[in-house]
Design a protein around this motif. Structure first.
Motif, short mmCIF file in Angstrom:
data_model
loop_
_atom_site.label_atom_id
_atom_site.label_comp_id
_atom_site.label_asym_id
_atom_site.label_seq_id
_atom_site.Cartn_x
_atom_site.Cartn_y
_atom_site.Cartn_z
N THR A 117 -3.90 2.31 3.71
CA THR A 117 -3.28 2.77 4.95
C THR A 117 -3.78 4.16 5.32
N ILE A 176 -0.86 2.00 0.00
CA ILE A 176 -0.76 3.32 0.63
C ILE A 176 -2.15 3.93 0.82
N ALA A 186 1.52 -0.99 -4.78
CA ALA A 186 2.01 -0.15 -3.69
C ALA A 186 1.09 1.04 -3.47
N SER A 187 0.57 1.62 -4.54
CA SER A 187 -0.33 2.78 -4.40
C SER A 187 -1.63 2.38 -3.71
N VAL A 197 11.59 1.91 3.34
CA VAL A 197 10.98 3.01 4.09
C VAL A 197 10.44 2.50 5.42
N TYR A 198 9.71 1.38 5.38
CA TYR A 198 9.11 0.83 6.60
C TYR A 198 10.18 0.36 7.58
N PRO A 223 3.15 3.44 9.01
CA PRO A 223 4.38 3.26 8.23
C PRO A 223 5.60 2.92 9.08
N VAL A 248 4.65 -6.06 3.22
CA VAL A 248 4.71 -4.70 2.66
C VAL A 248 5.21 -4.77 1.22
N VAL A 272 8.74 -2.12 -2.88
CA VAL A 272 9.28 -0.77 -3.03
C VAL A 272 9.20 0.02 -1.72
N LEU A 273 8.31 -0.38 -0.82
CA LEU A 273 8.12 0.33 0.44
C LEU A 273 8.89 -0.27 1.60
N ILE A 274 9.45 -1.46 1.43
CA ILE A 274 10.13 -2.14 2.54
C ILE A 274 11.25 -1.29 3.15
N CYS A 321 11.84 3.57 9.10
CA CYS A 321 10.89 4.25 10.01
C CYS A 321 10.66 3.44 11.28
#
Length: 330
Positions: free
Chosen positions: A320, A317, A313-314, A252-253, A139, A245, A248-250, A256
């Motif tokens: 990953t 994840i 997205a799920s 966060v990535y 992530p 990615v 919705v996760l961009i 991080c």
């Protein structure tokens, strides 16, 4: 150029790899599966690579670039000039076990749901140690080699997130749908970019136990982190996030990834490690600025891939987490 349509097109990028080619090509001559053609794509070598190939390996198809256009461009040239059902990307600093291709083809013929696969990459010197059983994606924006440095205890075909292009195999029909390697990466992380793009389109990647290839690692570039590799890896880290990615996760990535890089930079100032940042801080910042400058291009490419998106997205994840758990279990 041959008129025969082979089952596997083995594509080997080469840049001043004369000292590596004999071992690699001799191991391919010993394959138990013989329905393949080797394509060497030379990136403007100035050593005796071409003479060696012409004199000792007449069965090899040699494709030449006048300059070093990078790994991605070399692989793409091989794909575009071959016709195999399967495309095998292979580094020149490798030695393939005689059963490598037979094991791969059997697995891919059986697992028709898999769009690409990872070989059992083992360390060239410590041959009982894993180099990579496939790639995962953390992530904080970097890929990792599954099982690196450990003993292999995975003996069944297992789904992984992506495949290390040092020895990976792709269905041509998948590449025709999702596109080839992104030449803007030049080198570093182009394989995880393609792997995440494939997962995005609904293709799975499998690790194939017994498809053994021994890998030296960074033999052409000297084996140590350089300013060149630090700059490109830093830049390409953000390219992968912005392109692949789930939206919705961009955030966060990005947070991080930038946070992890700042911590690593601080550690390089305090204790001198990681060495790659200690020795090449200017290259790191150059890569960071390049990523920012080219963000618009990465986002445009993302939009162009919109029609491929079937992975949620799920699901991203879950894939990953599965690769991280596999890595920790070894």
């Amino acid at each position: 150029m041959t008129n025969r349509i082979e089952t596997v097109s083995v594509i080997i990028p080469n840049w001043n790899g004369e000292h590596l080619l004999r071992l690699c090509l001799d191991s391919l001559r010993k394959q138990t599966f013989q329905d393949f053609i080797v394509y060497i794509v030379d990136n403007g070598s100035i050593d005796q690579s071409i003479h060696l190939l012409e004199d000792e390996y007449p069965e090899v198809v040699v494709l030449r670039h006048c300059e070093n256009l990078g790994f991605s461009a070399a692989i793409n040239t091989g794909i575009e000039n071959s016709r195999g059902v399967y495309i095998a990307a292979l580094n020149n600093d490798t030695e393939a076990h005689p059963a490598w291709l037979e094991t791969i083809v059997t697995a891919m013929d059986t697992r028709t749901d898999a769009g690409f696969c990872a070989s059992q990459l083992m360390d060239f010197k410590s041959r009982d140690k894993i180099d990579s059983l496939g790639d995962g994606y953390y992530p904080f924006g970097v890929s990792f080699k599954i099982g690196s440095g450990r003993l292999n205890n995975v003996h069944e075909i297992t789904e992984v997130q992506s495949a290390c292009a040092a020895a990976s195999v792709y269905r041509r029909e998948m590449l025709e749908k999702i596109g080839l390697f992104d030449t803007d990466f030049f080198a570093y992380m182009e394989d995880i970019d393609l792997g995440l793009r494939a997962q995005m389109a609904g293709y799975s990647c499998i690790f194939v136990p017994g498809a053994i290839v021994y890998h030296m690692g960074s033999a052409s570039s000297g084996g140590k982190a350089s300013a060149f590799s630090v700059r490109l890896t830093t830049r390409n880290t953000y390219r992968v996030i912005l392109k692949n990615v789930p939206a919705v996760l961009i955030p966060v990535y990005l947070v991080c990834t930038f946070g992890a890089q700042m911590v690593a930079l601080l550690m390089s100032l305090i204790v001198g490690k990681p060495r790659s940042l200690r020795d090449h801080r200017a290259a790191f910042f150059s890569g960071l600025f390049a990523a920012l400058k080219e963000a618009g291009d990465s986002i445009r490419k993302r939009r162009a891939l919109a029609t491929l998106r079937s992975e949620t997205a799920s699901q991203f994840i879950a894939t990953t987490i599965r690769s991280i758990r596999l890595n920790r279990s070894l």
